[in-house]
Design a protein around this motif. Structure first.
Motif, short mmCIF file in Angstrom:
data_model
loop_
_atom_site.label_atom_id
_atom_site.label_comp_id
_atom_site.label_asym_id
_atom_site.label_seq_id
_atom_site.Cartn_x
_atom_site.Cartn_y
_atom_site.Cartn_z
N TYR A 128 -19.93 -55.23 -0.16
CA TYR A 128 -20.74 -56.43 0.06
C TYR A 128 -19.82 -57.55 0.53
O TYR A 128 -18.77 -57.78 -0.08
CB TYR A 128 -21.41 -56.88 -1.24
CG TYR A 128 -22.48 -55.94 -1.73
CD1 TYR A 128 -23.83 -56.17 -1.42
CD2 TYR A 128 -22.17 -54.82 -2.48
CE1 TYR A 128 -24.82 -55.30 -1.86
CE2 TYR A 128 -23.15 -53.94 -2.93
CZ TYR A 128 -24.48 -54.19 -2.62
OH TYR A 128 -25.45 -53.34 -3.06
N ASN A 129 -20.22 -58.24 1.60
CA ASN A 129 -19.45 -59.40 2.04
C ASN A 129 -20.07 -60.67 1.45
O ASN A 129 -21.27 -60.92 1.61
CB ASN A 129 -19.44 -59.50 3.57
CG ASN A 129 -18.45 -58.52 4.19
OD1 ASN A 129 -17.73 -57.84 3.48
ND2 ASN A 129 -18.42 -58.47 5.51
N LEU A 130 -19.23 -61.45 0.82
CA LEU A 130 -19.67 -62.73 0.23
C LEU A 130 -18.45 -63.64 0.14
O LEU A 130 -17.41 -63.23 -0.37
CB LEU A 130 -20.27 -62.49 -1.17
CG LEU A 130 -20.86 -63.69 -1.89
CD1 LEU A 130 -22.06 -64.25 -1.13
CD2 LEU A 130 -21.30 -63.32 -3.31
N GLN A 131 -18.61 -64.87 0.64
CA GLN A 131 -17.51 -65.82 0.56
C GLN A 131 -17.10 -66.05 -0.89
O GLN A 131 -17.95 -66.10 -1.78
CB GLN A 131 -17.93 -67.17 1.19
CG GLN A 131 -18.22 -67.11 2.68
CD GLN A 131 -19.69 -66.88 2.97
OE1 GLN A 131 -20.38 -66.18 2.23
NE2 GLN A 131 -20.17 -67.44 4.08
N GLN A 132 -15.81 -66.25 -1.09
CA GLN A 132 -15.31 -66.42 -2.46
C GLN A 132 -15.92 -67.66 -3.13
O GLN A 132 -16.09 -67.68 -4.35
CB GLN A 132 -13.78 -66.48 -2.48
CG GLN A 132 -13.23 -66.44 -3.91
CD GLN A 132 -11.73 -66.26 -3.96
OE1 GLN A 132 -11.14 -65.60 -3.11
NE2 GLN A 132 -11.10 -66.86 -4.95
N GLN A 133 -16.26 -68.67 -2.33
CA GLN A 133 -16.88 -69.86 -2.95
C GLN A 133 -18.14 -69.47 -3.72
O GLN A 133 -18.39 -69.97 -4.82
CB GLN A 133 -17.29 -70.91 -1.89
CG GLN A 133 -16.14 -71.55 -1.17
CD GLN A 133 -16.09 -71.02 0.24
OE1 GLN A 133 -16.12 -69.80 0.44
NE2 GLN A 133 -16.00 -71.89 1.21
N TYR A 134 -18.96 -68.60 -3.10
CA TYR A 134 -20.18 -68.17 -3.79
C TYR A 134 -19.85 -67.31 -5.01
O TYR A 134 -20.50 -67.43 -6.05
CB TYR A 134 -21.10 -67.39 -2.84
CG TYR A 134 -21.82 -68.26 -1.84
CD1 TYR A 134 -22.77 -69.17 -2.27
CD2 TYR A 134 -21.54 -68.17 -0.48
CE1 TYR A 134 -23.44 -69.98 -1.36
CE2 TYR A 134 -22.21 -68.98 0.43
CZ TYR A 134 -23.15 -69.88 -0.01
OH TYR A 134 -23.82 -70.68 0.88
N ILE A 135 -18.85 -66.44 -4.85
CA ILE A 135 -18.47 -65.60 -5.98
C ILE A 135 -18.09 -66.49 -7.17
O ILE A 135 -18.55 -66.30 -8.29
CB ILE A 135 -17.28 -64.68 -5.59
CG1 ILE A 135 -17.66 -63.77 -4.42
CG2 ILE A 135 -16.80 -63.86 -6.80
CD1 ILE A 135 -16.53 -62.91 -3.87
N GLU A 136 -17.29 -67.52 -6.88
CA GLU A 136 -16.87 -68.43 -7.95
C GLU A 136 -18.04 -69.22 -8.50
O GLU A 136 -18.21 -69.37 -9.71
CB GLU A 136 -15.78 -69.37 -7.44
CG GLU A 136 -14.47 -68.64 -7.19
CD GLU A 136 -13.30 -69.57 -6.87
OE1 GLU A 136 -13.34 -70.76 -7.23
OE2 GLU A 136 -12.34 -69.07 -6.25
N GLN A 137 -18.87 -69.74 -7.57
CA GLN A 137 -20.02 -70.54 -8.00
C GLN A 137 -20.92 -69.76 -8.96
O GLN A 137 -21.30 -70.26 -10.01
CB GLN A 137 -20.82 -70.95 -6.74
CG GLN A 137 -22.13 -71.64 -7.04
CD GLN A 137 -21.91 -73.09 -7.41
OE1 GLN A 137 -21.70 -73.92 -6.54
NE2 GLN A 137 -21.94 -73.40 -8.69
#
Lengths: 571, 59
Positions: A128-137
């Motif tokens: 899955y591709n997801l920006q790290q900002q979202y992962i952290e959020q």
């Protein structure tokens, strides 16, 4: 870095987190169970795993917001399954872009098609591709909703001292400094770990020649989500380029710098715009684009010699740095956090001796070394370090245009979950060897389909799980008896009965297996049993249930002394 | 040939090339080709291999 005319992201509104004076600054300090240094994805995952087992933690972080840029963008299936164990995977799955394919090009011609294993029997996609900002959020939101997690922003670790029974940490805040005391510390403070520094530890290993620019751009393209790698494209001779699609019309472009490129020049905005522009032209889409963010990246394979130092366990980048091409940085970090989390909780709950923590480094450092072997190879392919390797890569890529036999060498070797086969917590290997199929002792349980929208991992609890393959739903009394002692962090062991008929005389969960497909996939027959750890790794398995050995294997997987001759010989 | 063996050969050849001055690379690869042809001992197989290797990327 961001374009000069813009301070905000084109797609992500970074929240601000305020400093709150902690009880310690009021003279109301207490001994904490665990302090986690670093509120990045790995530290927060560890906090959530500890909380799942009822253990409270304090998480400190220097920052007051979420770091910029997409950074770690590929979440492997195994990591999504970790998030599922924490009960928080849905937001990730809803927002991320799933994928399973990739194409490698050499001088504009396709030479390799990556197809990651995937099928009907899987709940999640391989990647899955997801920006790290979202992962952290998403992780911060979950941590904030969890009363057992005390998240402290604007709190910088200044110093740390380990004592016999506790650790004291000096923390600097906007309102002054204070001392934090804790039984254990998880160092999740990344590549430039302050904990590592304070303990005088150094990472050892190799740095590679290759330097990359990683850049995010916003553009609308209908191109499907897959990994694209370009070697020596005619529009950008000599360059190696990786392209990934992310949510919100953000594209990630990674390109290699030439050996003679000057770093300060290469990160200048006009140079970035020029290179990224020519790469987007190369992609063949007449698209307008906006530059979002960029950074310089160098590949390393570096690790601590021991991930445990007294009362401190290192998790994620604080313990190891790996090249990005194998997508194993954050994915290893998730597995570290889960491994350290349940063990620390078991020790703090007096369900296991402190010796259980000794197994953390061999299990997870073993995983790192495996990653190094693969990553070193893929990094040398992405960035050939010598004339000889450049010549050979050219030959492999050239032949691969028309021939199959060289194509396997282009495989990027994406993340595979590591197995703890050699761990001291894994036992009865001669029993394991009797199986012809299924996850072996030390491997993680496969999330196989057991119903319409129902998969094996959906049935795991937070403690131990026993998978029993039954004839006609019968469950031996000796198994139920052995299970009564298998409580960890006040979670009783869960029994999953795989059979054609519902289980008799027990409230066990029934995994309906009318055609015997699940039994077959596990290499099992009637009477077989798997013992599963809280992190869903198989501690041991028996083709025929053995009550005494089961009890020993359970104790052994918690590093309790068992005195079983069978286990001792086994190692 | 299995990928692991091919990988090993890739590494051995890269190391052999690195051990030589650049101007001797072509001579080394020509000698290697003759040694391998002798081992194969089948002129048709070698002829096909030459044709295969002659195709340049982009052709």
């Amino acid at each position: 870095m961001r374009p000069a005319n813009r301070t905000n992201s084109l797609y992500f509104d970074a929240p601000q987190y305020a400093f709150q004076p902690p009880p310690e600054m009021d003279g109301r300090g207490s001994m904490h169970a665990v302090v986690i240094v670093g509120a990045g994805p790995v530290g927060l995952t560890a906090a959530l795993e500890l909380a799942r087992h009822g253990t409270a933690s304090v998480v400190i972080d220097t920052k007051d917001s979420i770091s910029e840029g997409s950074r770690a963008i590929c979440i492997a299936r195994h990591s999504i399954e970790c998030l599922q164990q924490l009960g928080i995977e849905q937001r990730f799955v809803d927002k991320a872009l799933p994928w399973m394919h990739g194409t490698s090009y050499y001088r504009d011609q396709p030479v390799y098609r990556l197809a990651m294993p995937h099928g009907e029997h899987e709940r999640f996609h391989p990647m899955y591709n997801l920006q790290q900002q979202y992962i952290e959020q998403f992780l911060i939101d979950s941590a904030q909703a969890q009363p057992l997690i005390d998240l402290r922003w604007c709190s910088r670790l200044v110093d740390l001292a380990q004592h016999d029974a506790h650790v004291s940490l000096q923390v600097a805040t906007p309102a002054g400094s204070y001392t934090l005391e804790s039984q254990y510390v998880l160092a999740a403070d990344g590549a430039r770990s302050a904990v590592r520094e304070a303990l005088g530890l150094r990472l050892a290993g190799e740095a590679y020649e290759g330097r990359y620019i990683i850049a995010d751009v916003k553009m609308r393209s209908a191109y499907p989500t897959e990994r694209r790698a370009f070697f020596d494209p005619t529009s950008n001779p000599g360059l190696t380029i990786l392209v990934h699609k992310q949510p919100d019309d953000i594209w990630r472009i990674d390109y290699q710098l030439d050996a003679h490129d000057d770093e300060t020049d290469a990160v200048r905005e006009d140079r970035i715009r020029e290179r990224v522009g020519s790469i987007i032209d190369m992609l063949g889409e007449q698209l307008s684009w906006e530059l979002e963010w960029w950074s310089l990246y160098k590949a390393y394979t570096l690790a601590l010699d021991d991930y445990r130092c007294g009362r401190t366990l290192f998790i994620g980048d604080a313990a190891h740095l790996v090249p990005i091409f194998g997508v194993r940085g954050l994915n290893s970090g998730f597995a570290d956090a889960m491994n350290a989390g349940w063990k620390l909780a078991a020790v703090l709950n007096d369900d296991a001796p402190e010796a259980l923590l000794d197994s953390y480094s061999p299990e997870r450092r073993g995983a790192t070394l495996e990653v190094f072997r693969n990553a070193a190879r893929s990094t040398r392919f992405m960035t050939p370090p010598t004339r000889g390797s450049a010549r050979m890569r050219e030959a492999v890529l050239g032949l691969s245009i028309h021939h199959e036999f060289t194509r396997a060498l282009i495989d990027p070797r994406q993340s595979e979950p590591y197995t703890y086969v050699d761990s001291t917590l894994t036992s009865y290997r001669h029993r394991d060897a009797e199986f012809k199929a299924g996850p072996r002792a030390g491997a993680s349980l496969k999330n196989c389909r057991v119903g319409d929208d129902c998969f094996l991992l959906d049935h795991l609890g937070r403690g131990y799980t026993l998978l029993y393959f039954s004839e006609g739903g019968k469950v031996p009394d000796a198994l139920l008896q052995a299970m009564t002692g298998m409580t960890v962090c006040s979670a009783t062991a869960r029994l999953l009965v795989v059979s054609a008929q519902p289980p008799e005389r027990t409230a066990a969960t029934w995994i309906e297996d009318p055609a015997g497909a699940i039994t077959q996939a596990h290499g099992a027959r009637h009477g077989s049993v798997y013992l599963i750890r809280p992190d869903r790794h198989v501690a041991a398995r028996w083709l025929r249930f053995e009550a005494t050995e089961l009890a020993h294997a359970f104790a052994g997987s918690l590093a309790r002394r068992t005195g079983s001759p069978g286990m001792a010989n086994d190692r | 040939m299995n990928p692991a063996a091919l990988e090993k050969i890739y590494d051995l050849l890269a190391a052999a090339i690195d051990a030589l001055p650049p101007e001797e690379e072509a001579a080394f690869l020509a000698r290697l080709a003759l040694v391998l042809a002798n081992e194969i001992d089948d002129i048709e197989v070698v002829k096909t291999a030459i044709k295969t290797a002659l195709v340049r990327p982009g052709e």
